[in-house]
Write a protein that holds these residues in place. Structure first.
Motif, PDB file in Angstrom:
ATOM      1  N   ARG A   1       0.838  12.610 -17.867  1.00  0.00           N
ATOM      2  CA  ARG A   1       0.558  13.755 -17.024  1.00  0.00           C
ATOM      3  C   ARG A   1      -0.224  14.828 -17.778  1.00  0.00           C
ATOM      4  NH1 ARG A   1       0.811  12.836 -12.492  1.00  0.00           N
ATOM      5  NH2 ARG A   1       3.034  12.377 -12.294  1.00  0.00           N
ATOM      6  N   GLY A   2      -1.325  15.246 -17.204  1.00  0.00           N
ATOM      7  CA  GLY A   2      -2.128  16.301 -17.806  1.00  0.00           C
ATOM      8  C   GLY A   2      -3.056  15.837 -18.900  1.00  0.00           C
ATOM      9  N   THR A   3      -2.977  14.555 -19.277  1.00  0.00           N
ATOM     10  CA  THR A   3      -3.821  14.030 -20.355  1.00  0.00           C
ATOM     11  C   THR A   3      -4.793  12.978 -19.831  1.00  0.00           C
ATOM     12  OG1 THR A   3      -2.074  14.422 -21.985  1.00  0.00           O
ATOM     13  CG2 THR A   3      -3.823  12.893 -22.607  1.00  0.00           C
ATOM     14  N   GLN A   4      -4.247  11.912 -19.258  1.00  0.00           N
ATOM     15  CA  GLN A   4      -5.061  10.871 -18.642  1.00  0.00           C
ATOM     16  C   GLN A   4      -4.288  10.321 -17.447  1.00  0.00           C
ATOM     17  OE1 GLN A   4      -7.853   7.113 -19.861  1.00  0.00           O
ATOM     18  NE2 GLN A   4      -6.158   7.551 -21.221  1.00  0.00           N
ATOM     19  N   GLU A   5      -4.878  10.421 -16.274  1.00  0.00           N
ATOM     20  CA  GLU A   5      -4.205  10.000 -15.038  1.00  0.00           C
ATOM     21  C   GLU A   5      -5.191   9.244 -14.155  1.00  0.00           C
ATOM     22  OE1 GLU A   5      -1.340  13.323 -13.567  1.00  0.00           O
ATOM     23  OE2 GLU A   5      -2.965  14.351 -14.625  1.00  0.00           O
ATOM     24  N   HIS A   6      -4.667   8.255 -13.441  1.00  0.00           N
ATOM     25  CA  HIS A   6      -5.542   7.467 -12.565  1.00  0.00           C
ATOM     26  C   HIS A   6      -5.213   7.713 -11.096  1.00  0.00           C
ATOM     27  CE1 HIS A   6      -2.452   4.407 -11.591  1.00  0.00           C
ATOM     28  NE2 HIS A   6      -2.092   4.463 -12.873  1.00  0.00           N
ATOM     29  N   LYS A   7      -6.089   7.212 -10.227  1.00  0.00           N
ATOM     30  CA  LYS A   7      -6.009   7.516  -8.799  1.00  0.00           C
ATOM     31  C   LYS A   7      -5.766   6.254  -7.971  1.00  0.00           C
ATOM     32  CE  LYS A   7      -9.134  11.480  -9.328  1.00  0.00           C
ATOM     33  NZ  LYS A   7      -8.121  12.524  -9.079  1.00  0.00           N
ATOM     34  N   TRP A   8      -4.704   5.523  -8.305  1.00  0.00           N
ATOM     35  CA  TRP A   8      -4.427   4.296  -7.565  1.00  0.00           C
ATOM     36  C   TRP A   8      -3.985   4.578  -6.138  1.00  0.00           C
ATOM     37  CZ3 TRP A   8      -5.606  -0.627  -8.442  1.00  0.00           C
ATOM     38  CH2 TRP A   8      -5.050  -1.580  -7.583  1.00  0.00           C
ATOM     39  N   HIS A   9      -2.957   5.371  -5.977  1.00  0.00           N
ATOM     40  CA  HIS A   9      -2.367   5.550  -4.647  1.00  0.00           C
ATOM     41  C   HIS A   9      -3.299   6.190  -3.621  1.00  0.00           C
ATOM     42  CE1 HIS A   9       1.664   4.919  -6.740  1.00  0.00           C
ATOM     43  NE2 HIS A   9       1.487   3.914  -5.921  1.00  0.00           N
ATOM     44  N   PRO A  10      -4.071   7.205  -3.959  1.00  0.00           N
ATOM     45  CA  PRO A  10      -4.970   7.741  -2.932  1.00  0.00           C
ATOM     46  C   PRO A  10      -5.993   6.730  -2.441  1.00  0.00           C
ATOM     47  CG  PRO A  10      -5.434   8.712  -5.081  1.00  0.00           C
ATOM     48  CD  PRO A  10      -4.123   8.004  -5.192  1.00  0.00           C
ATOM     49  N   HIS A  11      -6.335   5.768  -3.280  1.00  0.00           N
ATOM     50  CA  HIS A  11      -7.323   4.771  -2.890  1.00  0.00           C
ATOM     51  C   HIS A  11      -6.749   3.650  -2.014  1.00  0.00           C
ATOM     52  CE1 HIS A  11      -9.887   6.618  -5.996  1.00  0.00           C
ATOM     53  NE2 HIS A  11     -10.888   6.058  -5.348  1.00  0.00           N
ATOM     54  N   VAL A  12      -5.436   3.543  -1.938  1.00  0.00           N
ATOM     55  CA  VAL A  12      -4.865   2.430  -1.174  1.00  0.00           C
ATOM     56  C   VAL A  12      -3.945   2.850  -0.034  1.00  0.00           C
ATOM     57  CG1 VAL A  12      -5.040   0.882  -3.171  1.00  0.00           C
ATOM     58  CG2 VAL A  12      -2.876   2.084  -2.742  1.00  0.00           C
ATOM     59  N   LEU A  13      -3.272   3.991  -0.131  1.00  0.00           N
ATOM     60  CA  LEU A  13      -2.270   4.347   0.872  1.00  0.00           C
ATOM     61  C   LEU A  13      -2.889   4.900   2.153  1.00  0.00           C
ATOM     62  CD1 LEU A  13       0.557   6.088  -1.208  1.00  0.00           C
ATOM     63  CD2 LEU A  13       0.588   3.794  -0.209  1.00  0.00           C
ATOM     64  N   PRO A  14      -2.383   4.473   3.319  1.00  0.00           N
ATOM     65  CA  PRO A  14      -2.793   5.074   4.597  1.00  0.00           C
ATOM     66  C   PRO A  14      -2.223   6.481   4.715  1.00  0.00           C
ATOM     67  CG  PRO A  14      -1.790   2.909   4.912  1.00  0.00           C
ATOM     68  CD  PRO A  14      -1.482   3.330   3.520  1.00  0.00           C
ATOM     69  N   ASN A  15      -2.885   7.320   5.474  1.00  0.00           N
ATOM     70  CA  ASN A  15      -2.463   8.717   5.526  1.00  0.00           C
ATOM     71  C   ASN A  15      -1.169   8.945   6.291  1.00  0.00           C
ATOM     72  OD1 ASN A  15      -3.382   8.285   8.111  1.00  0.00           O
ATOM     73  ND2 ASN A  15      -5.228   9.524   7.878  1.00  0.00           N
ATOM     74  N   ASP A  16      -0.661   7.914   6.990  1.00  0.00           N
ATOM     75  CA  ASP A  16       0.598   8.096   7.720  1.00  0.00           C
ATOM     76  C   ASP A  16       1.747   7.315   7.085  1.00  0.00           C
ATOM     77  OD1 ASP A  16      -0.086   5.481   8.381  1.00  0.00           O
ATOM     78  OD2 ASP A  16       0.528   5.671  10.485  1.00  0.00           O
ATOM     79  N   PHE A  17       1.575   6.902   5.818  1.00  0.00           N
ATOM     80  CA  PHE A  17       2.634   6.105   5.204  1.00  0.00           C
ATOM     81  C   PHE A  17       3.830   6.990   4.889  1.00  0.00           C
ATOM     82  CE2 PHE A  17       4.927   3.709   1.991  1.00  0.00           C
ATOM     83  CZ  PHE A  17       4.977   2.465   2.611  1.00  0.00           C
ATOM     84  N   PRO A  18       5.029   6.612   5.333  1.00  0.00           N
ATOM     85  CA  PRO A  18       6.211   7.462   5.164  1.00  0.00           C
ATOM     86  C   PRO A  18       6.693   7.507   3.716  1.00  0.00           C
ATOM     87  CG  PRO A  18       6.846   5.343   6.079  1.00  0.00           C
ATOM     88  CD  PRO A  18       5.341   5.351   6.037  1.00  0.00           C
ATOM     89  N   GLY A  19       7.340   8.607   3.355  1.00  0.00           N
ATOM     90  CA  GLY A  19       7.903   8.739   2.021  1.00  0.00           C
ATOM     91  C   GLY A  19       6.895   9.122   0.967  1.00  0.00           C
TER      92      GLY A  19
END
Length: 503
Positions: free
Chosen positions: A278-296
């Motif tokens: 966190r704050g050093t090197q982070e990737h963007k897996w979930h925004p690229h795969v999750l639908p905008n209405d996925f619960p939780g």
């Protein structure tokens, strides 16, 4: 105001504050480092190597060769038979409509510039006054980086121009460097990785402060990939066997989903991963795969992008535990039920193009805040190595060996599937077909599928089938196993750099 001087370091800028003077900002650009200032110490050497050998192999937001948006592993899988994406406009990648000047294929060429940086750093480290052990270790890391980068570029583009140190030391002279020949490129990859493997440690314990640096295991894994892609089956079999030795410390994790959990980072199955924090090197897996209405996942950014095509998803066997890392049915936050049956009926449905390759921290998302994840991003793991080893054995010996069958079954057992018996295979080709499919199920969205299909000789037919299923056109033919060089490279080559065949 501070008087700041900038030192050009083979493409890397290092700034030094040299004390308060006047309110005038002065800049001086040098074409070489003053050896009396930097680098001189062991810590300087470490910074130099880390900045030039490792910076290309990152996954930090949109930076690095492994980033989630345009990284080589991610795009390679989108180019395969199961890669799909909700975002229209990605058709050149998805359906192999490559063309010269297309930004999708031009994008990967930017990593080639790091080759010169690494070569310049090798020259500087060689001239430093360091202990032999320290110097040899850093040089080995640099050679690993150069060999790995060369393999990655060769895999996508074929041979590339590689400048030697004398050429790099004359930046003001206009020199056109032609592409290496196929044989020269292959020799370069093997020489670099073999030299590095002879020096680096087998692996690092997860408690070690050195964890994440290059190792013999990484070098041999890249070499294994290279020998497989060049169909040097005997050498591949030898390297696969090498990676199973106890000295490396690799083993299969008992639970598939746990491999990709924040709580189980640095597990024994990981050969090399991008270390994230966190704050050093982070990737963007979930925004690229999750639908905008996925619960939780209400606090997460979601763009509903990459998918596993339904055609490929349907090849998974019922009860396969690897399905725990794929979201293929869910009820959205608005009460809508999403599934293959419900969403394939219309292109405006969120799962129209396929299932969601969630993989990292699936369902709990503990490593992700907003759009950034601190869960280590795995590049190579042991399951990849041992299934390649099994394939190499069968191809090299032209028979189904006990050990090849053992490793295939180890992967299946972990997935909760029945073991294969010899009677389940009609011949070696049948074994290879089943192994190829198993690797697809095991390694989805880990950058393996395109290489697997090309090596198998089935890439063109697989892409044609993919396009036929979804009603898309494709330009794919044998030439499209590689992508075209950017037109700018051809123009600057003034006839000395030729385009790949077929473009």
């Amino acid at each position: 105001m501070k008087n700041i001087k900038y030192y050009l370091l083979g493409g890397v800028i290092t700034a030094f504050s040299l004390g308060l003077t006047s309110c005038e900002l002065e800049s001086e650009i040098y074409d070489s480092i003053n050896g009396g200032i930097f680098p001189t110490t062991e810590s300087d050497a470490e910074a130099l190597v880390t900045g030039n050998a490792y910076s290309v192999f990152m996954n930090n937001g949109y930076d690095g060769m492994f980033n989630i948006a345009t990284g080589v592993l991610l795009v390679s899988d989108l180019m395969s038979d199961y890669g799909e994406c909700t975002w229209r406009g990605w058709e050149p990648i998805l359906y192999n409509r490559w063309s010269v000047g297309n930004s999708y294929n031009d994008n990967h060429w930017r990593w080639a510039k790091y080759m010169g940086k690494i070569t310049m750093t090798i020259d500087r480290i060689e001239k430093m006054d360091l202990s032999d052990d320290v110097k040899n270790k850093y040089l080995a890391e640099l050679h690993c980086a150069r060999g790995w980068l060369a393999f990655s570029m060769w895999d996508l583009y074929g041979p590339i121009p590689i400048a030697d140190i004398e050429t790099l030391k004359k930046p003001l002279e206009e020199q056109i460097i032609p592409r290496l020949s196929e044989e020269e490129m292959k020799n370069f990859i093997v020489t670099e990785l073999t030299a590095a493997a002879s020096v680096l440690p087998y692996s690092y314990a997860k408690e070690s402060s050195e964890y994440g640096r290059f190792t013999k295991g990484l070098c041999n894994m890249v070499l294994l990939k290279f020998y497989m892609q060049t169909q040097q089956w005997a050498k591949a079999e030898e390297l696969g066997r090498e990676l199973t030795k106890a000295e490396y410390g690799y083993k299969l994790e008992p639970n598939y989903a746990s491999i990709f959990k924040l709580a189980n980072e640095k597990n024994a199955e990981t050969i090399w991963a991008v270390n994230c924090l966190r704050g050093t090197q982070e990737h963007k897996w979930h925004p690229h795969v999750l639908p905008n209405d996925f619960p939780g996942s209400e606090t997460l950014t979601k763009w509903n992008g990459y998918k596993i095509s339904w055609d490929f998803f349907d090849t998974f066997e019922p009860g396969d535990k690897r399905l725990e890392t794929i979201i293929y049915a869910y009820t959205g936050t608005d009460g809508t039920t999403h599934s293959e049956v419900n969403d394939k009926v219309s292109s405006d449905k969120l799962l129209y193009y396929g299932a969601i390759p969630c993989k990292y921290d699936c369902y709990d998302f503990v490593g992700t805040q907003g759009e950034n994840s601190e869960t280590d991003y795995i590049i190579y793991r042991y399951a990849d190595a041992v299934t390649l080893y099994a394939e190499a054995m069968v191809r090299n010996q032209n028979m189904i060996t006990d050990e090849a069958l053992y490793w295939l079954n180890e992967i299946r057992k972990r997935a909760g599937l029945s073991e294969y018996q010899r009677s389940d295979f009609s011949n070696t080709r049948d074994f290879l077909d089943k192994l190829l499919l198993e690797r697809g199920h095991e390694l989805f969205f880990e950058g393996c599928r395109r290489q697997d299909l090309i090596r198998d000789g089935s890439y063109v037919d697989a892409i044609k089938h993919k396009c036929q299923v979804v009603g898309q056109t494709t330009l794919v033919n044998k030439n499209y196993e590689r992508i075209p060089l950017p037109q700018s490279v051809i123009n600057e080559g003034k006839g000395q750099i030729e385009q790949n065949p077929g473009y």
